[in-house]
Enzyme design. Structure first.
Site, PDB file in Angstrom:
ATOM      1  N   HIS A  59      26.050  35.798  17.314  1.00  0.00           N
ATOM      2  CA  HIS A  59      24.706  35.453  17.790  1.00  0.00           C
ATOM      3  C   HIS A  59      24.673  34.699  19.119  1.00  0.00           C
ATOM      4  O   HIS A  59      23.591  34.346  19.581  1.00  0.00           O
ATOM      5  CB  HIS A  59      23.933  34.695  16.714  1.00  0.00           C
ATOM      6  CG  HIS A  59      24.531  33.368  16.342  1.00  0.00           C
ATOM      7  ND1 HIS A  59      23.799  32.397  15.704  1.00  0.00           N
ATOM      8  CD2 HIS A  59      25.777  32.848  16.502  1.00  0.00           C
ATOM      9  CE1 HIS A  59      24.550  31.339  15.489  1.00  0.00           C
ATOM     10  NE2 HIS A  59      25.767  31.589  15.958  1.00  0.00           N
ATOM     11  N   HIS A  60      25.826  34.435  19.723  1.00  0.00           N
ATOM     12  CA  HIS A  60      25.827  33.824  21.062  1.00  0.00           C
ATOM     13  C   HIS A  60      25.964  34.873  22.167  1.00  0.00           C
ATOM     14  O   HIS A  60      25.874  34.535  23.350  1.00  0.00           O
ATOM     15  CB  HIS A  60      26.956  32.805  21.194  1.00  0.00           C
ATOM     16  CG  HIS A  60      26.881  31.679  20.217  1.00  0.00           C
ATOM     17  ND1 HIS A  60      25.746  30.914  20.049  1.00  0.00           N
ATOM     18  CD2 HIS A  60      27.794  31.199  19.323  1.00  0.00           C
ATOM     19  CE1 HIS A  60      25.962  30.009  19.111  1.00  0.00           C
ATOM     20  NE2 HIS A  60      27.186  30.165  18.657  1.00  0.00           N
ATOM     21  N   ALA A  61      26.201  36.113  21.792  1.00  0.00           N
ATOM     22  CA  ALA A  61      26.310  37.192  22.783  1.00  0.00           C
ATOM     23  C   ALA A  61      24.937  37.800  23.037  1.00  0.00           C
ATOM     24  O   ALA A  61      24.126  37.949  22.121  1.00  0.00           O
ATOM     25  CB  ALA A  61      27.278  38.272  22.303  1.00  0.00           C
ATOM     26  N   ASN A 106      21.400  31.763  20.311  1.00  0.00           N
ATOM     27  CA  ASN A 106      20.759  31.933  21.614  1.00  0.00           C
ATOM     28  C   ASN A 106      20.857  33.345  22.164  1.00  0.00           C
ATOM     29  O   ASN A 106      20.022  33.761  22.974  1.00  0.00           O
ATOM     30  CB  ASN A 106      21.358  30.949  22.622  1.00  0.00           C
ATOM     31  CG  ASN A 106      22.871  31.079  22.769  1.00  0.00           C
ATOM     32  OD1 ASN A 106      23.584  31.351  21.797  1.00  0.00           O
ATOM     33  ND2 ASN A 106      23.366  30.870  23.975  1.00  0.00           N
TER      34      ASN A 106
END
Length: 336
Positions: A143-145, A186
């Site tokens: 979920h940070h990509a 993010n």
């Protein structure tokens, strides 16, 4: 939509269940992977525990295909995809400086290949969830990509890939991302910033990585938690807020959500060196049950990804949660 998409019906064989996994998910690069807290063999150990619990066998599992470059560029910037093959960029994303000394061929084979395969697993699991009501990718949850960047061990935006794949096929009209990893999601928040058909529900500790204040404005419902949050307050707030979001959507945009992407990170477990939260194993098992119960009560297909978790006992916790979901008839691992 490609011709292959139109021909794929995602039907399982009689002995299979919608549990997605590939033996090549696991990351191993001469021991360098141990320089990061992330347990890079967590996924294999989840499968081993599930086998020990007599919940699955090798024939139960569904193996994903490796996404092609053209499939990746549906959601990723071409320059970004090429940049991750650069050892210095890869080292930045995995937060291990020594990775910057590895040749690109090692980066590709030992790091990018497994994580790209997991991203393909998330796309497959999302499609299986639509057909069977639920699916679990024993991996993914990066979920940070995002479209043009990565971080926190996340190279490929598998959540975005999976949801966009369903939208491209016109298989869904409204989706909700339920992100319960300890860290702010993010990447997908940025990707869906202008998409009113994707609702981002994120319960996270704002005091830890990634501190992405710009991306926070794209979260539709943010619930802040920290090391002082108790099991009781966490479950109570989760149930209340998630139920309200789902029911508000039904009222304001009927018929409501027709897909749940559940990012079920276990780094909110007590003792996690990066999540900095204090939830018990029983709380995390109850958390997953809350989300699956809501999905089942509303008749919404749900796809679960395992995401973050930086302790050796995370694998057993994930397996026990899956065992609980099965015992509560929220998923069905029996083979008729």
């Amino acid at each position: 939509m490609t011709e292959r998409d139109e021909e794929e019906d995602y039907s399982l064989e009689r002995h299979q269940r919608p549990i997605v996994y590939h033996s090549e998910y696991n990351v191993s690069a001469f021991g360098i992977e141990h320089l990061h807290p992330f347990d890079s063999s967590k996924w294999r150990r989840v499968i081993c525990y599930l086998k020990d619990m007599n919940l699955i066998t090798d024939s139960t599992l569904v193996e994903p295909n490796l996404p092609t470059f053209e499939e990746l560029v549906r959601v990723h910037d071409r320059k970004y995809l090429k940049s991750v093959r650069n050892p210095l960029k890869a080292a930045q994303i995995v937060e291990i400086p020594l990775v910057g000394c590895l040749p690109p061929c090692i980066i590709e084979n030992k790091l990018l290949h497994p994580l790209r395969l997991q991203a393909g697993g998330s796309v497959l699991a999302a499609n299986l969830a639509l057909k069977y009501g639920w699916a679990i990718n024993v991996g993914g949850g990066f979920h940070h990509a995002s479209h043009s960047d990565g971080g926190g061990f996340c190279f490929y935006a598998d959540i975005t890939m999976a949801i966009c794949d369903l939208f491209d096929k016109k298989a869904i009209s409204q989706a909700i991302v339920v992100d319960l990893d300890a860290h702010q999601g993010n990447g997908h928040a940025r990707d869906f910033a202008d998409n009113k058909n994707v609702f981002v529900f994120d319960v996270f500790n704002p005091n830890v990585y990634p501190h992405d204040r710009e991306a926070r404005q794209f979260i539709n419902k943010a619930v802040h938690v920290n090391g002082h949050t108790t099991d009781t307050s966490y479950i109570s707030e989760l149930r209340k807020q998630l139920t309200q979001c789902i029911e508000d959507r039904e009222r304001l945009h009927p018929p409501g959500f027709d897909f749940i992407m559940f990012n079920a990170g276990t780094d909110c477990l007590f003792g996690d060196p990066l999540g900095a939260m204090n939830l018990s194993p029983q709380c995390i098992i109850a958390r997953d049950e809350v989300v699956f119960k809501l999905a089942k009560s509303k008749g919404i297909p749900i796809c679960m990804l395992t995401s973050g978790g930086y302790q050796k006992d995370n694998a057993l916790l994930i397996a026990k949660s899956i065992e609980n979901l099965n015992s509560k008839n929220l998923i069905d691992l029996s083979i008729n």
